[in-house]
Design a protein around this motif. Structure first.
Motif, PDB file in Angstrom:
ATOM      1  N   PHE A 110      -2.933  59.023  53.680  1.00  0.00           N
ATOM      2  CA  PHE A 110      -2.707  57.685  55.001  1.00  0.00           C
ATOM      3  C   PHE A 110      -3.358  57.685  55.804  1.00  0.00           C
ATOM      4  CE2 PHE A 110      -3.101  58.694  59.425  1.00  0.00           C
ATOM      5  CZ  PHE A 110      -1.430  58.142  59.773  1.00  0.00           C
ATOM      6  N   ARG A 111      -3.145  56.582  56.041  1.00  0.00           N
ATOM      7  CA  ARG A 111      -4.240  55.325  56.664  1.00  0.00           C
ATOM      8  C   ARG A 111      -3.262  55.231  57.810  1.00  0.00           C
ATOM      9  NH1 ARG A 111      -8.786  52.570  55.677  1.00  0.00           N
ATOM     10  NH2 ARG A 111      -8.738  50.303  57.617  1.00  0.00           N
ATOM     11  N   PHE A 112      -4.543  55.166  59.040  1.00  0.00           N
ATOM     12  CA  PHE A 112      -3.701  54.556  60.769  1.00  0.00           C
ATOM     13  C   PHE A 112      -4.220  53.248  60.621  1.00  0.00           C
ATOM     14  CE2 PHE A 112      -4.538  53.960  65.030  1.00  0.00           C
ATOM     15  CZ  PHE A 112      -3.166  54.544  65.643  1.00  0.00           C
ATOM     16  N   GLU A 113      -3.117  52.412  60.764  1.00  0.00           N
ATOM     17  CA  GLU A 113      -2.689  51.263  60.671  1.00  0.00           C
ATOM     18  C   GLU A 113      -2.602  50.746  62.414  1.00  0.00           C
ATOM     19  OE1 GLU A 113      -2.132  49.291  58.672  1.00  0.00           O
ATOM     20  OE2 GLU A 113      -1.393  50.790  56.983  1.00  0.00           O
ATOM     21  N   PRO A 114      -3.815  50.060  62.940  1.00  0.00           N
ATOM     22  CA  PRO A 114      -4.173  49.368  64.162  1.00  0.00           C
ATOM     23  C   PRO A 114      -3.191  49.105  65.233  1.00  0.00           C
ATOM     24  CG  PRO A 114      -5.502  47.784  62.948  1.00  0.00           C
ATOM     25  CD  PRO A 114      -4.326  49.349  61.747  1.00  0.00           C
ATOM     26  N   HIS A 115      -1.679  48.731  64.179  1.00  0.00           N
ATOM     27  CA  HIS A 115      -1.078  48.100  65.095  1.00  0.00           C
ATOM     28  C   HIS A 115       0.364  48.420  65.707  1.00  0.00           C
ATOM     29  CE1 HIS A 115       0.650  47.728  60.706  1.00  0.00           C
ATOM     30  NE2 HIS A 115       1.556  48.153  61.555  1.00  0.00           N
ATOM     31  N   TRP A 116      -0.027  49.784  65.151  1.00  0.00           N
ATOM     32  CA  TRP A 116       0.771  50.804  65.469  1.00  0.00           C
ATOM     33  C   TRP A 116       0.622  51.232  67.104  1.00  0.00           C
ATOM     34  CZ3 TRP A 116      -0.083  55.445  61.324  1.00  0.00           C
ATOM     35  CH2 TRP A 116       0.699  54.694  60.147  1.00  0.00           C
ATOM     36  N   ILE A 117       0.377  50.611  67.966  1.00  0.00           N
ATOM     37  CA  ILE A 117      -0.524  51.129  69.029  1.00  0.00           C
ATOM     38  C   ILE A 117       0.413  50.211  70.145  1.00  0.00           C
ATOM     39  CG2 ILE A 117      -2.558  52.212  69.118  1.00  0.00           C
ATOM     40  CD1 ILE A 117      -4.064  49.854  69.650  1.00  0.00           C
ATOM     41  N   LEU A 154       3.620  59.699  62.382  1.00  0.00           N
ATOM     42  CA  LEU A 154       3.435  58.133  62.871  1.00  0.00           C
ATOM     43  C   LEU A 154       3.555  57.516  61.197  1.00  0.00           C
ATOM     44  CD1 LEU A 154      -0.348  57.822  64.264  1.00  0.00           C
ATOM     45  CD2 LEU A 154       2.325  57.532  65.045  1.00  0.00           C
ATOM     46  N   LYS A 155       3.753  58.032  59.637  1.00  0.00           N
ATOM     47  CA  LYS A 155       4.314  57.610  58.952  1.00  0.00           C
ATOM     48  C   LYS A 155       5.674  57.237  58.950  1.00  0.00           C
ATOM     49  CE  LYS A 155       4.110  56.314  54.794  1.00  0.00           C
ATOM     50  NZ  LYS A 155       5.314  55.348  54.510  1.00  0.00           N
ATOM     51  N   SER A 156       6.677  58.213  59.220  1.00  0.00           N
ATOM     52  CA  SER A 156       8.360  58.173  59.474  1.00  0.00           C
ATOM     53  C   SER A 156       8.652  57.545  60.414  1.00  0.00           C
ATOM     54  CB  SER A 156       8.818  59.761  60.027  1.00  0.00           C
ATOM     55  OG  SER A 156      10.004  59.901  59.990  1.00  0.00           O
ATOM     56  N   TRP A 157       8.581  57.366  61.690  1.00  0.00           N
ATOM     57  CA  TRP A 157       8.744  56.436  62.700  1.00  0.00           C
ATOM     58  C   TRP A 157       7.647  55.040  62.189  1.00  0.00           C
ATOM     59  CZ3 TRP A 157       4.365  53.843  65.220  1.00  0.00           C
ATOM     60  CH2 TRP A 157       4.519  53.352  66.650  1.00  0.00           C
ATOM     61  N   SER A 158       7.340  54.848  61.507  1.00  0.00           N
ATOM     62  CA  SER A 158       6.566  53.287  61.396  1.00  0.00           C
ATOM     63  C   SER A 158       7.863  52.645  60.263  1.00  0.00           C
ATOM     64  CB  SER A 158       5.322  53.523  60.512  1.00  0.00           C
ATOM     65  OG  SER A 158       5.313  52.192  60.119  1.00  0.00           O
ATOM     66  N   ASP A 159       8.213  53.933  59.275  1.00  0.00           N
ATOM     67  CA  ASP A 159       9.147  53.096  58.538  1.00  0.00           C
ATOM     68  C   ASP A 159      10.467  53.296  58.816  1.00  0.00           C
ATOM     69  OD1 ASP A 159       7.121  54.135  56.086  1.00  0.00           O
ATOM     70  OD2 ASP A 159       7.583  55.762  55.791  1.00  0.00           O
ATOM     71  N   LYS A 161      10.783  51.962  62.323  1.00  0.00           N
ATOM     72  CA  LYS A 161      11.225  51.471  63.180  1.00  0.00           C
ATOM     73  C   LYS A 161      10.229  50.071  63.528  1.00  0.00           C
ATOM     74  CE  LYS A 161      12.999  54.732  65.786  1.00  0.00           C
ATOM     75  NZ  LYS A 161      14.352  54.100  66.266  1.00  0.00           N
ATOM     76  N   ILE A 162       9.155  50.127  61.738  1.00  0.00           N
ATOM     77  CA  ILE A 162       8.574  49.008  61.939  1.00  0.00           C
ATOM     78  C   ILE A 162       8.726  48.207  60.617  1.00  0.00           C
ATOM     79  CG2 ILE A 162       6.121  48.013  62.231  1.00  0.00           C
ATOM     80  CD1 ILE A 162       5.391  50.310  64.293  1.00  0.00           C
ATOM     81  N   GLY A 163       9.060  49.269  59.604  1.00  0.00           N
ATOM     82  CA  GLY A 163       8.879  49.019  58.231  1.00  0.00           C
ATOM     83  C   GLY A 163       7.091  48.339  58.144  1.00  0.00           C
ATOM     84  N   SER A 164       7.736  47.706  56.448  1.00  0.00           N
ATOM     85  CA  SER A 164       5.679  47.110  56.054  1.00  0.00           C
ATOM     86  C   SER A 164       5.504  46.100  56.947  1.00  0.00           C
ATOM     87  CB  SER A 164       6.769  47.373  54.523  1.00  0.00           C
ATOM     88  OG  SER A 164       4.799  46.933  54.156  1.00  0.00           O
ATOM     89  N   VAL A 165       4.597  46.511  57.368  1.00  0.00           N
ATOM     90  CA  VAL A 165       4.195  44.561  58.492  1.00  0.00           C
ATOM     91  C   VAL A 165       3.493  43.748  56.840  1.00  0.00           C
ATOM     92  CG1 VAL A 165       2.573  43.910  59.486  1.00  0.00           C
ATOM     93  CG2 VAL A 165       3.477  45.491  59.914  1.00  0.00           C
ATOM     94  N   ARG A 166       2.972  44.516  55.874  1.00  0.00           N
ATOM     95  CA  ARG A 166       1.840  43.637  55.111  1.00  0.00           C
ATOM     96  C   ARG A 166       3.728  43.358  53.982  1.00  0.00           C
ATOM     97  NH1 ARG A 166      -1.324  48.362  54.986  1.00  0.00           N
ATOM     98  NH2 ARG A 166      -3.779  48.412  55.207  1.00  0.00           N
ATOM     99  N   MET A 167       4.611  44.074  54.138  1.00  0.00           N
ATOM    100  CA  MET A 167       5.074  43.506  53.486  1.00  0.00           C
ATOM    101  C   MET A 167       6.100  42.117  53.589  1.00  0.00           C
ATOM    102  SD  MET A 167       6.760  42.921  50.306  1.00  0.00           S
ATOM    103  CE  MET A 167       6.934  44.120  50.027  1.00  0.00           C
ATOM    104  N   GLN A 168       6.025  42.299  55.433  1.00  0.00           N
ATOM    105  CA  GLN A 168       6.599  41.489  56.163  1.00  0.00           C
ATOM    106  C   GLN A 168       5.593  40.265  56.507  1.00  0.00           C
ATOM    107  OE1 GLN A 168       7.702  42.700  59.471  1.00  0.00           O
ATOM    108  NE2 GLN A 168       8.571  44.342  58.724  1.00  0.00           N
TER     109      GLN A 168
END
Length: 333
Positions: A110-117, A154-159, A161-168
């Motif tokens: 797991f790695r905290f992503e700065p854009h989540w905030i 946070l991992k579940s919420w990101s998957d 609501k946000i998706g993979s930002v790196r892929m985008q």
């Protein structure tokens, strides 16, 4: 050639490092290298040997003549491949073993992503996950439990609501590059190919085997056990001092250190957290300094409890938080 894989004795080299001496045919090497670039093939990294052919003389010439080349499509379809060199007694060439789909043994961190905030709902997710607790547990176990719970939430919420930002971002870069190619011509435009080459170069740094006391260990479990036992003996050895210093003879002035024995205060802890870099390499829990700064109003009570337990020498389950990663750097051939 979109999904091709080409194996064989090519009877030529394209790099000076693929031969054990300096008797090189540079013209042939340039032509071979130009052909590889023209057809957009990638030379798979070989594990276990540097050369695949020997002249078998008293002072032999060694070369890497046997190779496996793959297209971008094949690399994309088989990202976890391994190419190994085996031993033989019946040929001057060593056989190659290509395993196309090797399941990585290590779990993804797991790695905290700065854009989540920056997304709405972040603080609500943290607060809800942090509110879960353990009954009748010490502060260190509670803190470890809450950090793990927040990581999962946070991992579940990101998957969802946000998706993979790196892929985008990769897709956006691909679209921009495609538009540029349409306007200015093809150039070095095969971005998928070059991204795959970069990923393949990263795989070269992965440790595929270890040689210990003349034995080669290739399994992930075996390498983990061997490394653990080695460093456990090195780092776990109790040092018994043979001499002692009488500091009283030196005549050092006495200093009042009673301030070091007082309780940790919230202001002291927050001052340290405020000076932490936002997005440096995180610890084993994956949380960066940005998380602690942003979520401090929610997490500070449990952080203070852990500090106070440490002050009181109640270090039960302190090992859950006092971990670290040891990185082995691959030596250059």
């Amino acid at each position: 050639m979109d999904h091709g894989c080409y194996v064989g004795d090519f009877n030529m080299i394209y790099r000076a490092e693929d031969k054990s001496n300096d008797r090189l045919d540079h013209r042939c090497m340039r032509r071979f290298r130009a052909f590889i670039d023209a057809v957009e093939l990638e030379d798979l990294n070989l594990v276990g040997r540097r050369f695949t052919w020997s002249s078998e003389r008293d002072q032999p010439t060694l070369e890497r003549l046997d190779r496996v080349f793959a297209t971008a499509g094949w690399l994309q379809a088989h990202p976890n491949h391994i190419l190994r060199a085996l031993s033989t007694d019946c040929s001057d060439h060593c056989p190659l073993l290509l395993m196309a789909n090797v399941v990585p043994w290590a779990k993804k961190r797991f790695r905290f992503e700065p854009h989540w905030i920056k997304f709405p709902g972040f603080m609500e997710v943290v607060e809800l996950a942090w509110s879960a607790t353990l009954l009748h547990a010490d502060p260190f176990r509670i803190l470890d439990y809450k950090l793990r719970n927040v990581a999962r939430a946070l991992k579940s919420w990101s998957d969802k609501k946000i998706g993979s930002v790196r892929m985008q971002l990769a897709l956006v870069r691909e679209a921009i590059t495609t538009l540029k190619n349409d306007v200015y011509g093809r150039g070095d435009a095969n971005t998928k190919f070059f991204h795959l080459m970069a990923c393949h170069r990263k795989r070269r740094n992965f440790i595929r085997s270890l040689h210990i006391h003349g034995n080669e260990i290739v399994s992930e479990e075996g390498m983990v056990d061997a490394l653990y036992h080695y460093y456990d003996q090195v780092l776990g050895t109790i040092f018994v001092p043979s001499r002692r210093f009488d500091l009283g003879i030196i005549g050092l002035p006495s200093v009042d250190l009673s301030s070091l024995e007082v309780h940790f205060t919230e202001a002291e802890i927050w001052a340290v957290i405020s000076e932490m870099p936002n997005d440096k390499s995180p610890g084993p829990d994956g949380f960066t300094g940005l998380f602690y700064k942003t979520a401090w109003p929610i997490i500070k009570v449990d952080i203070l409890n852990a500090f106070n337990a440490f002050w009181a020498r109640d270090t039960r389950n302190f090992n859950l938080l006092n971990d670290g990663y040891m990185i082995l750097l691959r030596k250059k051939d």
